[in-house]
Design an enzyme around this catalytic site. Structure first.
Site, PDB file in Angstrom:
ATOM      1  N   THR A 176       0.872  -1.178   0.000  1.00 20.57           N
ATOM      2  CA  THR A 176       0.000   0.000   0.000  1.00 20.57           C
ATOM      3  C   THR A 176       0.907   1.225   0.000  1.00 20.57           C
ATOM      4  O   THR A 176       2.037   1.162   0.488  1.00 20.57           O
ATOM      5  CB  THR A 176      -0.902   0.050   1.246  1.00 20.57           C
ATOM      6  OG1 THR A 176      -0.060   0.171   2.385  1.00 20.57           O
ATOM      7  CG2 THR A 176      -1.751  -1.186   1.362  1.00 20.57           C
ATOM      8  N   GLU A 319      -5.764  -3.952   0.139  1.00 21.74           N
ATOM      9  CA  GLU A 319      -6.070  -5.024   1.091  1.00 21.74           C
ATOM     10  C   GLU A 319      -7.271  -5.865   0.685  1.00 21.74           C
ATOM     11  O   GLU A 319      -7.531  -6.910   1.278  1.00 21.74           O
ATOM     12  CB  GLU A 319      -6.356  -4.415   2.480  1.00 21.74           C
ATOM     13  CG  GLU A 319      -5.143  -3.854   3.193  1.00 21.74           C
ATOM     14  CD  GLU A 319      -4.828  -2.406   2.837  1.00 21.74           C
ATOM     15  OE1 GLU A 319      -5.243  -1.945   1.762  1.00 21.74           O
ATOM     16  OE2 GLU A 319      -4.155  -1.736   3.644  1.00 21.74           O
ATOM     17  N   LYS A 428     -14.217  17.165  12.384  1.00 22.64           N
ATOM     18  CA  LYS A 428     -15.076  17.022  13.559  1.00 22.64           C
ATOM     19  C   LYS A 428     -15.401  18.388  14.130  1.00 22.64           C
ATOM     20  O   LYS A 428     -14.612  18.987  14.824  1.00 22.64           O
ATOM     21  CB  LYS A 428     -14.391  16.137  14.595  1.00 22.64           C
ATOM     22  CG  LYS A 428     -14.226  14.720  14.068  1.00 22.64           C
ATOM     23  CD  LYS A 428     -13.775  13.736  15.121  1.00 22.64           C
ATOM     24  CE  LYS A 428     -13.830  12.331  14.539  1.00 22.64           C
ATOM     25  NZ  LYS A 428     -12.567  11.627  14.541  1.00 22.64           N
ATOM     26  N   TRP A 433     -19.874  15.278  12.542  1.00 23.92           N
ATOM     27  CA  TRP A 433     -18.910  15.004  11.482  1.00 23.92           C
ATOM     28  C   TRP A 433     -19.278  15.710  10.185  1.00 23.92           C
ATOM     29  O   TRP A 433     -20.412  15.629   9.738  1.00 23.92           O
ATOM     30  CB  TRP A 433     -18.843  13.492  11.198  1.00 23.92           C
ATOM     31  CG  TRP A 433     -18.177  12.715  12.276  1.00 23.92           C
ATOM     32  CD1 TRP A 433     -17.752  13.191  13.477  1.00 23.92           C
ATOM     33  CD2 TRP A 433     -17.865  11.320  12.261  1.00 23.92           C
ATOM     34  NE1 TRP A 433     -17.192  12.177  14.208  1.00 23.92           N
ATOM     35  CE2 TRP A 433     -17.241  11.021  13.496  1.00 23.92           C
ATOM     36  CE3 TRP A 433     -18.028  10.302  11.322  1.00 23.92           C
ATOM     37  CZ2 TRP A 433     -16.801   9.735  13.813  1.00 23.92           C
ATOM     38  CZ3 TRP A 433     -17.593   9.034  11.634  1.00 23.92           C
ATOM     39  CH2 TRP A 433     -16.981   8.757  12.867  1.00 23.92           C
TER      40      TRP A 433
HETATM   41  P1  ADP Z   1      -3.539   3.541  -0.472  1.00 29.65           P
HETATM   42  O1  ADP Z   1      -4.211   3.858   0.830  1.00 29.65           O
HETATM   43  O2  ADP Z   1      -2.281   2.817  -0.348  1.00 29.65           O
HETATM   44  O3  ADP Z   1      -3.575   4.657  -1.463  1.00 29.65           O
HETATM   45  P2  ADP Z   1      -5.430   2.001  -2.003  1.00 29.65           P
HETATM   46  O4  ADP Z   1      -5.045   2.399  -3.362  1.00 29.65           O
HETATM   47  O5  ADP Z   1      -5.623   0.611  -1.664  1.00 29.65           O
HETATM   48  O6  ADP Z   1      -4.386   2.421  -1.056  1.00 29.65           O
HETATM   49  O7  ADP Z   1      -6.642   2.934  -1.568  1.00 29.65           O
HETATM   50  C1  ADP Z   1      -7.734   2.510  -0.850  1.00 29.65           C
HETATM   51  C2  ADP Z   1      -8.576   3.679  -0.410  1.00 29.65           C
HETATM   52  O8  ADP Z   1      -8.963   4.506  -1.501  1.00 29.65           O
HETATM   53  C3  ADP Z   1      -9.885   3.274   0.222  1.00 29.65           C
HETATM   54  O9  ADP Z   1      -9.724   2.881   1.556  1.00 29.65           O
HETATM   55  C4  ADP Z   1     -10.718   4.535   0.059  1.00 29.65           C
HETATM   56  O10 ADP Z   1     -10.437   5.485   1.068  1.00 29.65           O
HETATM   57  C5  ADP Z   1     -10.238   5.107  -1.239  1.00 29.65           C
HETATM   58  N1  ADP Z   1     -11.167   4.760  -2.318  1.00 29.65           N
HETATM   59  C6  ADP Z   1     -11.045   3.780  -3.228  1.00 29.65           C
HETATM   60  N2  ADP Z   1     -12.071   3.778  -4.085  1.00 29.65           N
HETATM   61  C7  ADP Z   1     -12.898   4.789  -3.720  1.00 29.65           C
HETATM   62  C8  ADP Z   1     -14.151   5.312  -4.208  1.00 29.65           C
HETATM   63  N3  ADP Z   1     -14.762   4.809  -5.278  1.00 29.65           N
HETATM   64  N4  ADP Z   1     -14.695   6.354  -3.552  1.00 29.65           N
HETATM   65  C9  ADP Z   1     -14.090   6.892  -2.471  1.00 29.65           C
HETATM   66  N5  ADP Z   1     -12.922   6.456  -1.973  1.00 29.65           N
HETATM   67  C10 ADP Z   1     -12.324   5.422  -2.582  1.00 29.65           C
END
Ligand code: ADP
Length: 544
Positions: A176, A319, A428, A433
């Site tokens: 990640t 993940e 917050k 929120w």
């Molecule tokens: P990193 O945190 O390493 O950038 P990822 O690429 O795995 O990792 O990103 C996952 C995160 O991206 C999710 O937990 C979420 O917060 C955000 N995310 C992914 N797809 C969407 C979506 N369609 N809408 C909003 N947030 C998203």
């Protein structure tokens, strides 16, 4: 014995065997960084993958060891996935956009033995080679010399049988991007990858079949390219790859190869739209565009839908392999008006069979699926992480296997999930929120706004109040009053930012997401002009 079914391990090499046998002639087209195009097909990918497997064995790579790539999307990268996994190795796709420190950490932590890289990343290799302690072999994907990929596989015929074993063995490693702390490794297994691919090809998911021509813009180094290299082999998809992310190239490829499916993060569509506006050209054959990685802005969804394209808005993370949810037209789609359809697509969709979702409050109590009760989003299933790679802290799930995603969401009665924020990004204000994502999306719907970021800054009375940072579109002179006016119609009054600042650019992570940690750090001592009294009526409206 009553009778029964066969043992049949769900292993990734079965995917490439299937593609070779059943869809051998389906093409894999690559536009290379030097502007040349090559064509192969699933039979060719399978043959070269077996040659690579032989070559890796000749280098002394053993079962379970990591073979890394630092590369864009192309046919040799696809060969590297199947060749490495087929000889029992673990393919580790490294994101070249990470900082040096992270690149060094990741390759050493993974104990990579081989690095296969694009010539475009030669400077990274030259710079970091002395610090990469485990890599013994460097191979360039797109050069001609003795250290090239073609030279490596040249001596081998491809008369090779894939290594067999348990479906629970690892096959792939992705880190990640780690906006805080060190990046963490997610280790995919054969079984999780095959089951994920089965879910992904379904009509309600990516809708992949032998009729699909897919140009994945999502890079092969980002979250397993959303599983497309596996799902594509399963369904016999024709892949069109571009090793460069230039909208002119992408648009030409889409039209010349009659691309029906594409997938990528929102920013790639923003640059495609700019190109379309400047040239009047557009992709002519696209039927389904999958957008994920961060929230797809409403204006983007609407524009694609007006072009007659179905938008699959997906949510997931490294993940989760990465599909968690994806939207697709529900039973009453035809009865909805266009605005209602767009509203639905703006949300993050539903789970495919296999994964389960729930939303819990801070005490871990499950919240109703009423579209209102927001809380921490948790997920479990056969392609969801249990423990990070080499993590001494043990499992990252609770005793019922729920993994806490770090996202804040609501689930609607129809099962549609809607991300409202990341838990660390929520603003917050006075115990309530404010969703930074919704505020940003609303601001980005205002004419003249290219990008917006909302963060919480300290406030003496309300703990935090929103500060909105805005990047103007080129040539636009949109001002604070216009943005406020627009926001008034889209968010609750007490959500209105206390201040709006115009900036030239915003920081992003290596995967194109807003880097909120950097913004919070930058504005951590920021004093709002409004002081505590001016914000009071706004925030009080919140409580009443
Ligand atoms: P990193 O945190 O390493 O950038 P990822 O690429 O795995 O990792 O990103 C996952 C995160 O991206 C999710 O937990 C979420 O917060 C955000 N995310 C992914 N797809 C969407 C979506 N369609 N809408 C909003 N947030 C998203």
């Amino acid at each position: 014995m009553l009778g029964g079914m066969q043992d049949f391990e769900l292993r990734v090499p079965r995917l490439i065997e299937h593609a070779e046998r059943e869809h051998g002639q389906r093409e894999i087209v690559t536009w290379w960084a030097d502007g040349t195009t090559t064509r192969t097909n699933w039979a060719g990918i399978g043959r070269d993958a077996r040659r690579l497997a032989q070559a890796l064995e000749s280098l002394g790579i053993r079962r379970g060891e990591r073979v890394a790539t630092l590369a864009m999307n192309h046919s040799r990268h696809l060969v590297a996935w199947y060749g490495t996994i087929g000889m029992g190795g673990v393919i580790h796709t490294i994101n070249p956009r990470l900082f040096d420190e992270q690149l060094v950490y990741i390759a050493n932590h993974a104990e990579d033995k081989v690095l296969l890289y694009d010539k475009a990343f030669q400077p990274i290799v030259d710079r970091l080679r002395p610090q990469w302690t485990s890599i013994a072999h460097y191979v360039c994907f797109d050069s001609d010399g003795p250290d090239s990929f073609e030279a490596l596989i040249a001596p081998f015929e491809g008369d090779y049988r894939w290594v067999e074993g348990s479906e629970r063995e690892p096959c792939m490693l992705c880190y990640t991007s780690g906006t805080t702390g060190n990046p963490k490794g997610v280790l995919y297994e054969h079984r999780s990858s095959v089951i994920h691919a089965m879910a992904e090809i379904a009509p309600a998911c990516f809708d992949l079949s032998a009729q699909a021509v897919a140009l994945p813009i999502v890079p092969m180094f980002h979250a397993a390219a959303w599983g497309l290299p596996f799902a594509g082999a399963m369904a016999g998809v024709k892949f069109v790859y571009s090793a460069v992310n230039d909208p002119a190239v992408l648009c030409s490829l889409m039209n010349e190869e009659k691309v029906t499916h594409s997938a990528g993060v929102p920013t790639v569509w923003l640059s495609m739209f700019q190109y379309m506006d400047a040239t009047g050209r557009k992709p002519e054959h696209l039927r389904l565009v999958t957008i994920g990685g961060s929230a797809a802005p409403r204006a983007m969804i609407e524009r694609l839908m007006r072009m007659g394209i179905r938008v699959g808005h997906a949510w997931g993370m490294t993940e989760t392999s990465p599909i968690g949810t994806i939207g697709s037209p529900p039973a009453d789609w035809a009865e909805m008006d266009f605005g209602g359809q767009v509203d639905l697509v703006c949300k993050q969709g539903r789970v495919p069979f296999g994964v389960e979702l729930r939303v819990v409050d801070d005490e871990g109590r499950e919240q109703p699926r009423d579209g209102k009760s927001s809380g921490r989003l948790q997920i479990r299933g056969p392609w969801i992480i249990k423990r990070y790679f080499q993590d001494e802290q043990g499992d990252c799930v609770d005793e019922e296997n729920w993994f806490d995603t770090g996202d804040v969401a609501v689930i609607h009665p129809c099962g549609t999930m809607q991300i409202t924020d990341r838990s660390k990004d929520v603003i917050k204000s006075g115990g309530e929120w404010i969703s930074s994502v919704e505020l940003e999306n609303a601001a980005m719907g205002c004419a003249g706004v290219a990008e917006a970021a909302a963060i919480g800054v300290q406030h003496p009375k309300w703990a935090e109040r929103p500060l909105l940072l805005v990047v103007r579109k080129e040539g636009s002179d949109v001002d604070e009053a216009a943005i406020r006016d627009h926001l008034k119609d889209h968010v609750a009054r007490w959500w209105l930012p206390d201040e709006i600042l115009f900036v030239d650019s915003l920081p992003h992570t290596a995967t194109g997401k807003l880097l909120k940690t950097a913004l919070r750090e930058r504005y951590k001592d920021y004093r709002l002009e409004t002081g505590d009294d001016a914000a009071q009526p706004i925030a009080e409206a919140a409580q009443g």
